[in-house]
Design a protein around this motif. Structure first.
Motif, PDB file in Angstrom:
ATOM      1  N   PRO A 185      62.297  23.130  32.829  1.00 34.35           N
ATOM      2  CA  PRO A 185      61.071  23.928  32.760  1.00 34.35           C
ATOM      3  C   PRO A 185      60.194  23.523  31.589  1.00 34.35           C
ATOM      4  O   PRO A 185      60.662  22.977  30.596  1.00 34.35           O
ATOM      5  CB  PRO A 185      61.589  25.358  32.590  1.00 34.35           C
ATOM      6  CG  PRO A 185      62.907  25.195  31.907  1.00 34.35           C
ATOM      7  CD  PRO A 185      63.494  23.921  32.461  1.00 34.35           C
ATOM      8  N   ASP A 186      58.930  23.813  31.699  1.00 33.46           N
ATOM      9  CA  ASP A 186      57.954  23.458  30.665  1.00 33.46           C
ATOM     10  C   ASP A 186      57.778  24.625  29.700  1.00 33.46           C
ATOM     11  O   ASP A 186      56.663  25.101  29.463  1.00 33.46           O
ATOM     12  CB  ASP A 186      56.620  23.099  31.323  1.00 33.46           C
ATOM     13  CG  ASP A 186      55.792  22.166  30.453  1.00 33.46           C
ATOM     14  OD1 ASP A 186      56.317  21.719  29.420  1.00 33.46           O
ATOM     15  OD2 ASP A 186      54.633  21.911  30.802  1.00 33.46           O
ATOM     16  N   ILE A 187      58.895  25.118  29.151  1.00 38.14           N
ATOM     17  CA  ILE A 187      58.828  26.193  28.159  1.00 38.14           C
ATOM     18  C   ILE A 187      58.901  25.582  26.754  1.00 38.14           C
ATOM     19  O   ILE A 187      59.282  24.427  26.590  1.00 38.14           O
ATOM     20  CB  ILE A 187      59.945  27.240  28.364  1.00 38.14           C
ATOM     21  CG1 ILE A 187      61.320  26.580  28.422  1.00 38.14           C
ATOM     22  CG2 ILE A 187      59.688  28.044  29.617  1.00 38.14           C
ATOM     23  CD1 ILE A 187      62.468  27.563  28.627  1.00 38.14           C
ATOM     24  N   THR A 188      58.547  26.366  25.749  1.00 37.62           N
ATOM     25  CA  THR A 188      58.352  25.810  24.414  1.00 37.62           C
ATOM     26  C   THR A 188      59.043  26.665  23.336  1.00 37.62           C
ATOM     27  O   THR A 188      59.421  27.814  23.574  1.00 37.62           O
ATOM     28  CB  THR A 188      56.855  25.717  24.077  1.00 37.62           C
ATOM     29  OG1 THR A 188      56.304  27.049  24.016  1.00 37.62           O
ATOM     30  CG2 THR A 188      56.093  24.913  25.122  1.00 37.62           C
ATOM     31  N   ILE A 189      59.145  26.072  22.138  1.00 38.43           N
ATOM     32  CA  ILE A 189      59.634  26.763  20.945  1.00 38.43           C
ATOM     33  C   ILE A 189      58.511  26.724  19.915  1.00 38.43           C
ATOM     34  O   ILE A 189      58.004  25.644  19.597  1.00 38.43           O
ATOM     35  CB  ILE A 189      60.883  26.073  20.346  1.00 38.43           C
ATOM     36  CG1 ILE A 189      61.972  25.866  21.403  1.00 38.43           C
ATOM     37  CG2 ILE A 189      61.400  26.851  19.144  1.00 38.43           C
ATOM     38  CD1 ILE A 189      62.659  27.111  21.863  1.00 38.43           C
ATOM     39  N   ASP A 254      47.836  34.003  18.994  1.00 43.15           N
ATOM     40  CA  ASP A 254      46.869  33.194  19.747  1.00 43.15           C
ATOM     41  C   ASP A 254      47.560  31.998  20.408  1.00 43.15           C
ATOM     42  O   ASP A 254      47.253  31.649  21.559  1.00 43.15           O
ATOM     43  CB  ASP A 254      45.762  32.693  18.816  1.00 43.15           C
ATOM     44  CG  ASP A 254      44.788  33.800  18.418  1.00 43.15           C
ATOM     45  OD1 ASP A 254      44.828  34.873  19.049  1.00 43.15           O
ATOM     46  OD2 ASP A 254      44.005  33.587  17.475  1.00 43.15           O
ATOM     47  N   LEU A 255      48.488  31.369  19.687  1.00 39.76           N
ATOM     48  CA  LEU A 255      49.202  30.213  20.236  1.00 39.76           C
ATOM     49  C   LEU A 255      50.087  30.621  21.412  1.00 39.76           C
ATOM     50  O   LEU A 255      50.161  29.901  22.421  1.00 39.76           O
ATOM     51  CB  LEU A 255      50.048  29.554  19.146  1.00 39.76           C
ATOM     52  CG  LEU A 255      49.286  28.677  18.149  1.00 39.76           C
ATOM     53  CD1 LEU A 255      50.176  28.333  16.966  1.00 39.76           C
ATOM     54  CD2 LEU A 255      48.790  27.400  18.825  1.00 39.76           C
ATOM     55  N   ILE A 256      50.761  31.751  21.283  1.00 38.95           N
ATOM     56  CA  ILE A 256      51.617  32.221  22.381  1.00 38.95           C
ATOM     57  C   ILE A 256      50.776  32.448  23.638  1.00 38.95           C
ATOM     58  O   ILE A 256      51.151  32.029  24.744  1.00 38.95           O
ATOM     59  CB  ILE A 256      52.352  33.514  21.971  1.00 38.95           C
ATOM     60  CG1 ILE A 256      53.374  33.212  20.873  1.00 38.95           C
ATOM     61  CG2 ILE A 256      53.052  34.133  23.183  1.00 38.95           C
ATOM     62  CD1 ILE A 256      54.028  34.450  20.285  1.00 38.95           C
ATOM     63  N   VAL A 257      49.621  33.095  23.475  1.00 40.09           N
ATOM     64  CA  VAL A 257      48.738  33.376  24.616  1.00 40.09           C
ATOM     65  C   VAL A 257      48.156  32.083  25.177  1.00 40.09           C
ATOM     66  O   VAL A 257      48.107  31.872  26.394  1.00 40.09           O
ATOM     67  CB  VAL A 257      47.614  34.340  24.194  1.00 40.09           C
ATOM     68  CG1 VAL A 257      46.580  34.485  25.312  1.00 40.09           C
ATOM     69  CG2 VAL A 257      48.190  35.695  23.818  1.00 40.09           C
ATOM     70  N   LYS A 258      47.722  31.198  24.279  1.00 38.78           N
ATOM     71  CA  LYS A 258      47.133  29.922  24.692  1.00 38.78           C
ATOM     72  C   LYS A 258      48.113  29.097  25.509  1.00 38.78           C
ATOM     73  O   LYS A 258      47.749  28.557  26.576  1.00 38.78           O
ATOM     74  CB  LYS A 258      46.694  29.149  23.453  1.00 38.78           C
ATOM     75  CG  LYS A 258      46.157  27.752  23.731  1.00 38.78           C
ATOM     76  CD  LYS A 258      45.809  27.035  22.428  1.00 38.78           C
ATOM     77  CE  LYS A 258      45.357  25.608  22.678  1.00 38.78           C
ATOM     78  NZ  LYS A 258      45.065  24.893  21.398  1.00 38.78           N
ATOM     79  N   PHE A 259      49.350  29.008  25.058  1.00 35.73           N
ATOM     80  CA  PHE A 259      50.343  28.213  25.782  1.00 35.73           C
ATOM     81  C   PHE A 259      50.753  28.897  27.087  1.00 35.73           C
ATOM     82  O   PHE A 259      51.052  28.219  28.075  1.00 35.73           O
ATOM     83  CB  PHE A 259      51.563  27.953  24.888  1.00 35.73           C
ATOM     84  CG  PHE A 259      51.438  26.706  24.067  1.00 35.73           C
ATOM     85  CD1 PHE A 259      52.183  25.575  24.364  1.00 35.73           C
ATOM     86  CD2 PHE A 259      50.540  26.638  23.004  1.00 35.73           C
ATOM     87  CE1 PHE A 259      52.052  24.418  23.618  1.00 35.73           C
ATOM     88  CE2 PHE A 259      50.405  25.487  22.246  1.00 35.73           C
ATOM     89  CZ  PHE A 259      51.161  24.371  22.556  1.00 35.73           C
ATOM     90  N   ARG A 260      50.750  30.219  27.091  1.00 39.60           N
ATOM     91  CA  ARG A 260      51.074  30.932  28.330  1.00 39.60           C
ATOM     92  C   ARG A 260      50.026  30.636  29.395  1.00 39.60           C
ATOM     93  O   ARG A 260      50.354  30.443  30.581  1.00 39.60           O
ATOM     94  CB  ARG A 260      51.155  32.432  28.070  1.00 39.60           C
ATOM     95  CG  ARG A 260      51.542  33.242  29.320  1.00 39.60           C
ATOM     96  CD  ARG A 260      51.470  34.727  29.055  1.00 39.60           C
ATOM     97  NE  ARG A 260      52.379  35.113  27.999  1.00 39.60           N
ATOM     98  CZ  ARG A 260      52.101  36.006  27.045  1.00 39.60           C
ATOM     99  NH1 ARG A 260      50.913  36.596  27.010  1.00 39.60           N
ATOM    100  NH2 ARG A 260      52.995  36.302  26.129  1.00 39.60           N
ATOM    101  N   LYS A 261      48.758  30.586  28.990  1.00 36.38           N
ATOM    102  CA  LYS A 261      47.681  30.300  29.951  1.00 36.38           C
ATOM    103  C   LYS A 261      47.810  28.897  30.527  1.00 36.38           C
ATOM    104  O   LYS A 261      47.343  28.630  31.642  1.00 36.38           O
ATOM    105  CB  LYS A 261      46.324  30.472  29.268  1.00 36.38           C
ATOM    106  CG  LYS A 261      45.966  31.935  28.987  1.00 36.38           C
ATOM    107  CD  LYS A 261      44.615  32.044  28.294  1.00 36.38           C
ATOM    108  CE  LYS A 261      44.242  33.502  28.064  1.00 36.38           C
ATOM    109  NZ  LYS A 261      42.940  33.638  27.344  1.00 36.38           N
ATOM    110  N   LYS A 262      48.444  27.998  29.765  1.00 38.35           N
ATOM    111  CA  LYS A 262      48.671  26.635  30.259  1.00 38.35           C
ATOM    112  C   LYS A 262      49.962  26.536  31.064  1.00 38.35           C
ATOM    113  O   LYS A 262      50.362  25.440  31.467  1.00 38.35           O
ATOM    114  CB  LYS A 262      48.733  25.649  29.089  1.00 38.35           C
ATOM    115  CG  LYS A 262      47.441  25.502  28.317  1.00 38.35           C
ATOM    116  CD  LYS A 262      47.465  24.307  27.378  1.00 38.35           C
ATOM    117  CE  LYS A 262      48.529  24.412  26.317  1.00 38.35           C
ATOM    118  NZ  LYS A 262      48.495  23.258  25.360  1.00 38.35           N
ATOM    119  N   GLY A 263      50.651  27.684  31.279  1.00 44.98           N
ATOM    120  CA  GLY A 263      51.913  27.674  32.014  1.00 44.98           C
ATOM    121  C   GLY A 263      53.074  27.163  31.184  1.00 44.98           C
ATOM    122  O   GLY A 263      54.076  26.685  31.741  1.00 44.98           O
TER     123      GLY A 263
END
Length: 479
Positions: A185-189, A254-263
């Protein structure tokens, strides 16, 4: 009795390379009363510069076998692991006990075949000092592999949470074998600028302390948030520091929301209680409390990296205990001063299948045996109380020195004996560290221009006075 034996062994070891004499000047403070001193020397006077001729020859030979260009000196023990001091009689006795020989000769593959007494040993050692709210522990061999597997545990937990009650699909099982979604998956830390979490491949993406660690190594596209840059003295910049911490926390969200919008959802946030390699950077308890709340709000695991701060140097066994969290961290990683590595975690982060968090060794029972005795010494000799007492002397002395030498020192800071101070630049910092080493005192550099202090837990107020006097001599002579 143990302290007396320790004193004699310390003196014997140090006298192989050092001569001792009284410091010539007392710029900061008088030495502590001799009645509470358990050492038989008054400070080191070096015979040669460090490294000396013998060490340079040994280092040259070693460098022919492997890259040793980062080696400073062939020392008697790893500084970060010397929690109860060098050659502590309790540890010497432990290693000399015939009943313990097999633990040091036979290294079991803990992933498959742990020894029968391992449950008892873990309960008596690591679980006896587990952070609040964490009842599970996974042993590892070092700090980097502790963080690597903590990342894995957080990602597994996050994906299982997304699936709900569903099981892994055939598509997931097949796609992960070719590094494709949905199995990979394309999830992040999310990590912080200035943070250090290891030099292994995955950890390097979350490490942002020195370019030399990361250069030429591919990295994941994971979010990196700013860590607060506080102004000192803290009491003079309360408003400015609060605004700086609020800015950084806003950027995290902001980063959490930004990356969520990118999936690309953030599965975990990793942070050090004090950014060690990055320059001993501090933030307030309020900052960490709010950061923990942000992680909870957005469904991210909150991962606290205590590889460097854990073990008592901050005056509490775990540095994050200073924060007073209502909801504890989800994962706390450790290594170095606990002799072996690993991480504590909440029940819900337990792997859902065997072999998901696994390697052959998963640590070393002999290190756990030694850690058991280290814990006994810490408790018996009340070393955490000692750290708090000595830390007050050390930090106040550093603050006094920066008043005397404002053109050389600034931003004295610390918790317990986990202290640091800034030089004007890296060149002056490195010169001071070298001069102190040639006086027989090993300091470390971190960040762009910081000097860090990492004494063992047996470092007493008298030792702090001795250090401050020598440091003051060096500062006074600095041109």
């Amino acid at each position: 009795m143990a302290s007396t034996l320790l004193s004699r062994q310390l003196t014997y070891v140090l006298q192989q390379n050092l001569k001792f004499s009284l410091p010539r000047s007392r710029y900061v403070s008088q030495p502590a009363n001799k009645t509470d001193v358990d050492v038989e020397f008054d400070g080191p006077l070096m015979k040669t510069e460090v490294p000396g001729p013998k060490s340079r020859e040994l280092m040259k030979k070693l460098n022919e076998l492997q890259n040793q260009e980062s080696t400073t000196v062939l020392w008697i023990q790893s500084l970060m692991q010397a929690r109860p001091g060098y050659n502590h009689p309790a540890l010497v006795k432990l290693l000399q006990n015939p009943q313990n020989v097999s633990s040091f000769i036979n290294r079991p593959a803990l992933g498959c075949l742990p020894p029968e007494n391992y449950v008892q040993k873990l309960s008596e050692t690591l679980l006896s000092i587990a952070p609040k709210g964490l009842k599970q522990v996974q042993t590892m061999s070092c700090g980097s592999c502790s963080n690597e597997n903590a990342f894995k545990a957080a990602c597994i937990w996050y994906r299982n949470k997304e699936r709900g009650n569903a099981i892994h699909t055939k598509e997931e099982l097949e796609s992960c074998m070719i590094n494709q979604a949905p199995g990979s998956p394309d999830i992040t830390i999310l990590s912080f600028m200035g943070g250090f979490h290891g030099r292994t491949f995955g950890c390097l993406t979350a490490t942002h302390s020195k370019a030399v660690h990361k250069l030429d190594i591919p990295a994941f596209d994971w979010p990196t948030a700013p860590f607060p840059t506080l102004k000192y003295p803290l009491e003079e910049f309360v408003s400015e520091n609060a605004q700086e911490e609020a800015r950084c926390l806003e950027e995290v969200e902001d980063l959490i929301v930004k990356f969520r919008k990118k999936g690309r959802n953030v599965a975990a946030i990793i942070v050090e209680p004090i950014q060690s390699e990055g320059g001993d950077n501090h933030a307030s308890d309020d900052f960490f409390q709010k950061l923990r709340n942000i992680a909870k709000k957005h469904g991210c695991a909150f991962l606290c990296d205590e590889v460097q701060t854990g073990g008592g140097s901050t005056g509490k066994f775990w540095a994050h205990e200073h924060w007073g969290l209502d909801d504890p961290a989800d994962i706390v990683t450790f290594s170095k001063k606990l002799l072996s590595g690993g991480y504590f975690y909440k029940d819900e982060l337990r792997p859902d299948m065997p072999y998901r968090i696994f390697n052959t060794w998963l640590g070393d029972p002999s290190k756990n045996l030694m850690f058991s005795e280290v814990l006994n010494v810490i408790r018996r000799e009340k070393l955490l109380d000692n750290v708090n007492e000595s830390g007050k002397v050390l930090l106040q002395g550093l603050k006094d020195l920066q008043v005397l030498y404002p053109h050389i020192l600034s931003k004295a800071r610390g918790k317990g004996t986990f202290c640091s101070i800034d030089a004007p630049n890296d060149a002056i910092r490195n010169t001071l560290v070298l001069k102190m080493r040639n006086k027989g005192i090993v300091l470390g550099g971190c960040g762009e221009k910081s000097i860090r202090f990492r004494p063992a837990l047996i470092f007493k107020p008298h030792h702090a006075h001795l250090f401050l006097n020598v440091f003051s001599d060096v500062l006074a002579a600095h041109k």
